[in-house]
Design an enzyme around this catalytic site. Sequence first.
Site, PDB file in Angstrom:
ATOM      1  N   GLU A 119       6.315 -11.166 -14.102  1.00  0.00           N
ATOM      2  CA  GLU A 119       5.109 -11.201 -13.273  1.00  0.00           C
ATOM      3  C   GLU A 119       4.986  -9.880 -12.514  1.00  0.00           C
ATOM      4  O   GLU A 119       5.976  -9.374 -12.011  1.00  0.00           O
ATOM      5  CB  GLU A 119       5.216 -12.343 -12.232  1.00  0.00           C
ATOM      6  CG  GLU A 119       5.431 -13.700 -12.852  1.00  0.00           C
ATOM      7  CD  GLU A 119       6.097 -14.684 -11.875  1.00  0.00           C
ATOM      8  OE1 GLU A 119       5.948 -14.514 -10.647  1.00  0.00           O
ATOM      9  OE2 GLU A 119       6.782 -15.602 -12.356  1.00  0.00           O
ATOM     10  N   LYS A 121       4.771  -7.557  -9.536  1.00  0.00           N
ATOM     11  CA  LYS A 121       5.293  -7.797  -8.198  1.00  0.00           C
ATOM     12  C   LYS A 121       4.271  -7.289  -7.193  1.00  0.00           C
ATOM     13  O   LYS A 121       4.113  -6.080  -7.000  1.00  0.00           O
ATOM     14  CB  LYS A 121       6.621  -7.070  -8.018  1.00  0.00           C
ATOM     15  CG  LYS A 121       7.303  -7.324  -6.697  1.00  0.00           C
ATOM     16  CD  LYS A 121       8.724  -6.779  -6.744  1.00  0.00           C
ATOM     17  CE  LYS A 121       9.487  -7.068  -5.476  1.00  0.00           C
ATOM     18  NZ  LYS A 121       8.892  -6.508  -4.292  1.00  0.00           N
ATOM     19  N   ASP A 123       2.449  -6.290  -3.877  1.00  0.00           N
ATOM     20  CA  ASP A 123       2.929  -5.701  -2.641  1.00  0.00           C
ATOM     21  C   ASP A 123       2.178  -6.304  -1.464  1.00  0.00           C
ATOM     22  O   ASP A 123       1.237  -5.727  -0.935  1.00  0.00           O
ATOM     23  CB  ASP A 123       2.719  -4.184  -2.701  1.00  0.00           C
ATOM     24  CG  ASP A 123       3.623  -3.461  -1.732  1.00  0.00           C
ATOM     25  OD1 ASP A 123       4.482  -4.128  -1.112  1.00  0.00           O
ATOM     26  OD2 ASP A 123       3.470  -2.240  -1.596  1.00  0.00           O
ATOM     27  N   TYR A 233       3.601 -17.877  -6.818  1.00  0.00           N
ATOM     28  CA  TYR A 233       4.502 -17.441  -7.888  1.00  0.00           C
ATOM     29  C   TYR A 233       5.758 -18.297  -8.039  1.00  0.00           C
ATOM     30  O   TYR A 233       6.581 -18.044  -8.901  1.00  0.00           O
ATOM     31  CB  TYR A 233       4.880 -15.968  -7.723  1.00  0.00           C
ATOM     32  CG  TYR A 233       5.521 -15.594  -6.395  1.00  0.00           C
ATOM     33  CD1 TYR A 233       6.736 -16.122  -5.995  1.00  0.00           C
ATOM     34  CD2 TYR A 233       4.892 -14.677  -5.552  1.00  0.00           C
ATOM     35  CE1 TYR A 233       7.322 -15.769  -4.796  1.00  0.00           C
ATOM     36  CE2 TYR A 233       5.466 -14.307  -4.352  1.00  0.00           C
ATOM     37  CZ  TYR A 233       6.690 -14.864  -3.979  1.00  0.00           C
ATOM     38  OH  TYR A 233       7.259 -14.506  -2.787  1.00  0.00           O
ATOM     39  N   LYS A 322      11.658  -2.078 -10.312  1.00  0.00           N
ATOM     40  CA  LYS A 322      10.844  -1.347  -9.319  1.00  0.00           C
ATOM     41  C   LYS A 322      10.223  -0.095  -9.926  1.00  0.00           C
ATOM     42  O   LYS A 322      10.882   0.654 -10.638  1.00  0.00           O
ATOM     43  CB  LYS A 322      11.721  -0.946  -8.123  1.00  0.00           C
ATOM     44  CG  LYS A 322      12.196  -2.127  -7.294  1.00  0.00           C
ATOM     45  CD  LYS A 322      11.070  -2.810  -6.527  1.00  0.00           C
ATOM     46  CE  LYS A 322      10.704  -2.087  -5.263  1.00  0.00           C
ATOM     47  NZ  LYS A 322      11.470  -2.398  -4.091  1.00  0.00           N
ATOM     48  N   CYS A 417     -13.365  32.093   9.730  1.00  0.00           N
ATOM     49  CA  CYS A 417     -12.889  31.912   8.355  1.00  0.00           C
ATOM     50  C   CYS A 417     -11.493  32.511   8.226  1.00  0.00           C
ATOM     51  O   CYS A 417     -11.279  33.666   8.616  1.00  0.00           O
ATOM     52  CB  CYS A 417     -13.855  32.591   7.390  1.00  0.00           C
ATOM     53  SG  CYS A 417     -13.239  32.654   5.700  1.00  0.00           S
ATOM     54  N   CYS A 420     -12.050  35.849   5.679  1.00  0.00           N
ATOM     55  CA  CYS A 420     -12.849  37.036   6.017  1.00  0.00           C
ATOM     56  C   CYS A 420     -13.108  37.134   7.523  1.00  0.00           C
ATOM     57  O   CYS A 420     -13.750  38.075   7.971  1.00  0.00           O
ATOM     58  CB  CYS A 420     -14.162  37.023   5.245  1.00  0.00           C
ATOM     59  SG  CYS A 420     -15.266  35.696   5.779  1.00  0.00           S
ATOM     60  N   CYS A 435     -17.916  28.655   6.155  1.00  0.00           N
ATOM     61  CA  CYS A 435     -17.911  30.096   6.365  1.00  0.00           C
ATOM     62  C   CYS A 435     -19.252  30.581   5.824  1.00  0.00           C
ATOM     63  O   CYS A 435     -19.532  30.424   4.650  1.00  0.00           O
ATOM     64  CB  CYS A 435     -16.759  30.740   5.594  1.00  0.00           C
ATOM     65  SG  CYS A 435     -16.968  32.531   5.460  1.00  0.00           S
ATOM     66  N   CYS A 440     -17.680  36.510   1.223  1.00  0.00           N
ATOM     67  CA  CYS A 440     -16.271  36.154   1.422  1.00  0.00           C
ATOM     68  C   CYS A 440     -15.605  36.135   0.046  1.00  0.00           C
ATOM     69  O   CYS A 440     -16.047  35.446  -0.863  1.00  0.00           O
ATOM     70  CB  CYS A 440     -16.184  34.780   2.089  1.00  0.00           C
ATOM     71  SG  CYS A 440     -14.510  34.267   2.451  1.00  0.00           S
TER      72      CYS A 440
HETATM   73  S1  IVH Z   1       9.975 -14.289  -6.642  1.00  0.00           S
HETATM   74  C1  IVH Z   1      14.027 -15.426  -5.503  1.00  0.00           C
HETATM   75  N1  IVH Z   1       7.747 -13.394  -7.664  1.00  0.00           N
HETATM   76  O1  IVH Z   1       8.844  -9.654  -3.748  1.00  0.00           O
HETATM   77  C2  IVH Z   1      12.722 -14.988  -5.934  1.00  0.00           C
HETATM   78  N2  IVH Z   1       8.490 -12.463  -5.622  1.00  0.00           N
HETATM   79  O2  IVH Z   1      12.112  -9.385  -2.918  1.00  0.00           O
HETATM   80  C3  IVH Z   1      11.872 -14.706  -4.804  1.00  0.00           C
HETATM   81  N3  IVH Z   1       7.009 -10.781  -4.672  1.00  0.00           N
HETATM   82  O3  IVH Z   1       9.351 -10.737  -0.678  1.00  0.00           O
HETATM   83  C4  IVH Z   1      10.690 -13.966  -5.084  1.00  0.00           C
HETATM   84  N4  IVH Z   1       5.479 -10.866  -6.252  1.00  0.00           N
HETATM   85  O4  IVH Z   1       7.223 -11.600  -1.538  1.00  0.00           O
HETATM   86  C5  IVH Z   1       8.623 -13.294  -6.656  1.00  0.00           C
HETATM   87  N5  IVH Z   1       5.774 -12.721  -8.655  1.00  0.00           N
HETATM   88  C6  IVH Z   1       6.642 -12.626  -7.653  1.00  0.00           C
HETATM   89  C7  IVH Z   1       6.451 -11.750  -6.578  1.00  0.00           C
HETATM   90  C8  IVH Z   1       7.417 -11.695  -5.579  1.00  0.00           C
HETATM   91  C9  IVH Z   1       5.822 -10.310  -5.115  1.00  0.00           C
HETATM   92  C10 IVH Z   1       7.683 -10.343  -3.442  1.00  0.00           C
HETATM   93  C11 IVH Z   1       8.128 -11.476  -2.577  1.00  0.00           C
HETATM   94  C12 IVH Z   1       9.454 -11.090  -2.006  1.00  0.00           C
HETATM   95  C13 IVH Z   1       9.807  -9.864  -2.768  1.00  0.00           C
HETATM   96  C14 IVH Z   1      11.110 -10.077  -3.489  1.00  0.00           C
END
Ligand code: IVH
Length: 683
Positions: A119, A121, A123, A233, A322, A417, A420, A435, A440
């Site tokens: 999935e 991740k 932010d 999730y 990551k 400027c 110049c 300017c 220039c």
């Molecule tokens: S699972 C043990 N799935 O990432 C599993 N986390 O360090 C727990 N996050 O703070 C998380 N998308 O908020 C999971 N599809 C996803 C996620 C997700 C974002 C964030 C979550 C957590 C951090 C994991």
Amino acid sequence: MTTDARALEAAQLHAEELRTTIRYHDYRYHVLAQPEIGDSEYDRLYRELVDLEEQHPELVTPDSPTQRVGGQAVEGFATIQHREPMLSLGNVFNGEELRAWHARVCRLVERDAFAMVCEPKIDGLAMSLVYRAGRFATGATRGDGTRGEDITANLRTIRALPLVAGRGEDRSPEAFEVRGEVYMPRPEFERLNAERAAAGEQLYMNPRNTAAGSVRQLDPAITASRRLALFAYQLGWVEGRAPVDSQWGALEWLRALGFPTSPHARRLQTVEEVEAFCAEWAERRDSLEYDIDGVVVKVDEFALQRQLGIVGREPRWATAFKFPAEQAVTRLRGIDVSVGRTGVLTPFAVLEPVFVGGATVSLATLHNEEQIRLKDIRAGDDVIVQRAGDVIPQVVGPVLSRREGRDLEAFEMPSACPVCHTPVQRDPSEARTYCPNRDCPVQLARQLEHFASRGAMDIEGLGEQLSFRLVDLGFVRTLSDLYALPDRREELLQLEGIGAKTLDALFARIEASKRQPLHRLLIGLSIRHVGGETARALALYFGSMDALRAAPLEEIMGVEGIGPIVAQSVHDSLHDERTAALVDRLRAAGVRQDEDISARGGPLEGVQIVVTGALTQWSRNEIEELIKRLGGKVGSSVTKNTAYLVAGEGGGSKRTKAEQLGTPILDEDGLLEVLRDRGWTPD
Ligand code: IVH
């Protein structure tokens, strides 16, 4: 039953029906992303429910869609103990580490393969959402993983969060916990910041921090105004029978219950596929309308998850792949100012070099003066630098907590400027500093570079470096000198690093550039506000530089797609002595100054037509295309140059103007007739 009681019962049934319908459309919109009705239809349903509930306050239920913003502002948040701790994830940063994680899991479960769910991740912020008897009961932040803050009232305002799981159908267990990520979509972040900029308020740094600030508002009405979103999730604890036995099953079940889940989640079988998935999203991350910082890889089967267990605060059954960080913190050494081809002064950041988004960055854009002021960025600050995809690095903002105790001066634009030393001028309407000296040397070099660029005269090999050299060494004192360079072949051959072959190739390209159509020349002239679109519109409309130069301001303004500021700038430039002389010299050098208008000689040649109101036979685009194809010109407002006004339903002010000027007004059939008279037959 009394009449009143009967009326109340009917109202209650109707209210329930409306709620079910609204929940259904919320689901179509937020979960399936396939709305069936438009916003106004939705608003109508919603309004109807609000009215009904106002008439019968006794019928309001806490899970009614109208009750998202309930409750009063609070003094502070209560804490909630998570029944099961909210864990964090281990990280891997490349394919090798990912394969090592996979190999370790294989060893621990004594298998050589297992399914994984991947999935994006997101932010944002992790949330724990508890449902009881199918209804949203409490929601809390992650906090320290053991205890979080009770932000139920704020979470209720998030439209994507179902207040009723399963939309009332009895499909959910007695009680359960869902985990998910609350985030702020990027467009919403930009909308908020644009609002703040307009109000002169300090800007927010990034969507994540803004989302964090928004869910922790003490007044839920503020959270509601922020339009946050949510992805579920994970299935947490379940009272009663667990409905599923895998992560993939959990995602499907959550989705069926009305929770939004990522549409990009995939169940994959091999680590190679997972690696490819991660690589794909590292590339595509900018195509989403929310920030992601990696991919979460989870062992699919719950049985295997249990077998793998948790070490410390991290489950062994999941890991986060990551992406390279797109933001980093570094010291802002200073703010310098560069001069562009139209003389605009642009401040930029000189940074302590920092590795971010996969490259070392030492210069970054600060956008403009106003942004520096709004973000309160000062030389000497530690700043957040962002480098995302191919976008040029930018300074997001200062880390204010690290300024403490240091006396840093607010940025001020230089009064002269930097190249110049001519005193600068401010353009109040645009909040820009210029300017004004058109001699220039930087301006000229930048203009030359732009003149030769791909979108303009397309002279390959004449880039930034050579442009600056030619200007610095006096070979080019005005753009038209470019075409005299072949006469100075011997002198140029003396220059370091330029051989005969390179030089002759350059001359050939300079010669070829003389045949570029008018719109390329217009782009190349560095007229303020004139980009590709404008240049093309002007060239197509007027056909030649002579016609454009002879046109009164009013006519330029009448060209479709050209506004008053742009028209004024074009008109002023072409009537400016220097530009006029330059254009003449370019012509004398043999540079072409007209455009191929394929419809030359068409039945509408030279005829300007304005279209207004709603048409029935054609769309607006179609009719404009047709007019242009037949050699005509589409104007945006009725003037004395307008030959006909084609008016559909509506179209008030243009019709009045045409009546005043005595311009013939045609309906669609009338236009067809005019065309037939001019010898055109529809195909
Ligand atoms: S699972 C043990 N799935 O990432 C599993 N986390 O360090 C727990 N996050 O703070 C998380 N998308 O908020 C999971 N599809 C996803 C996620 C997700 C974002 C964030 C979550 C957590 C951090 C994991």
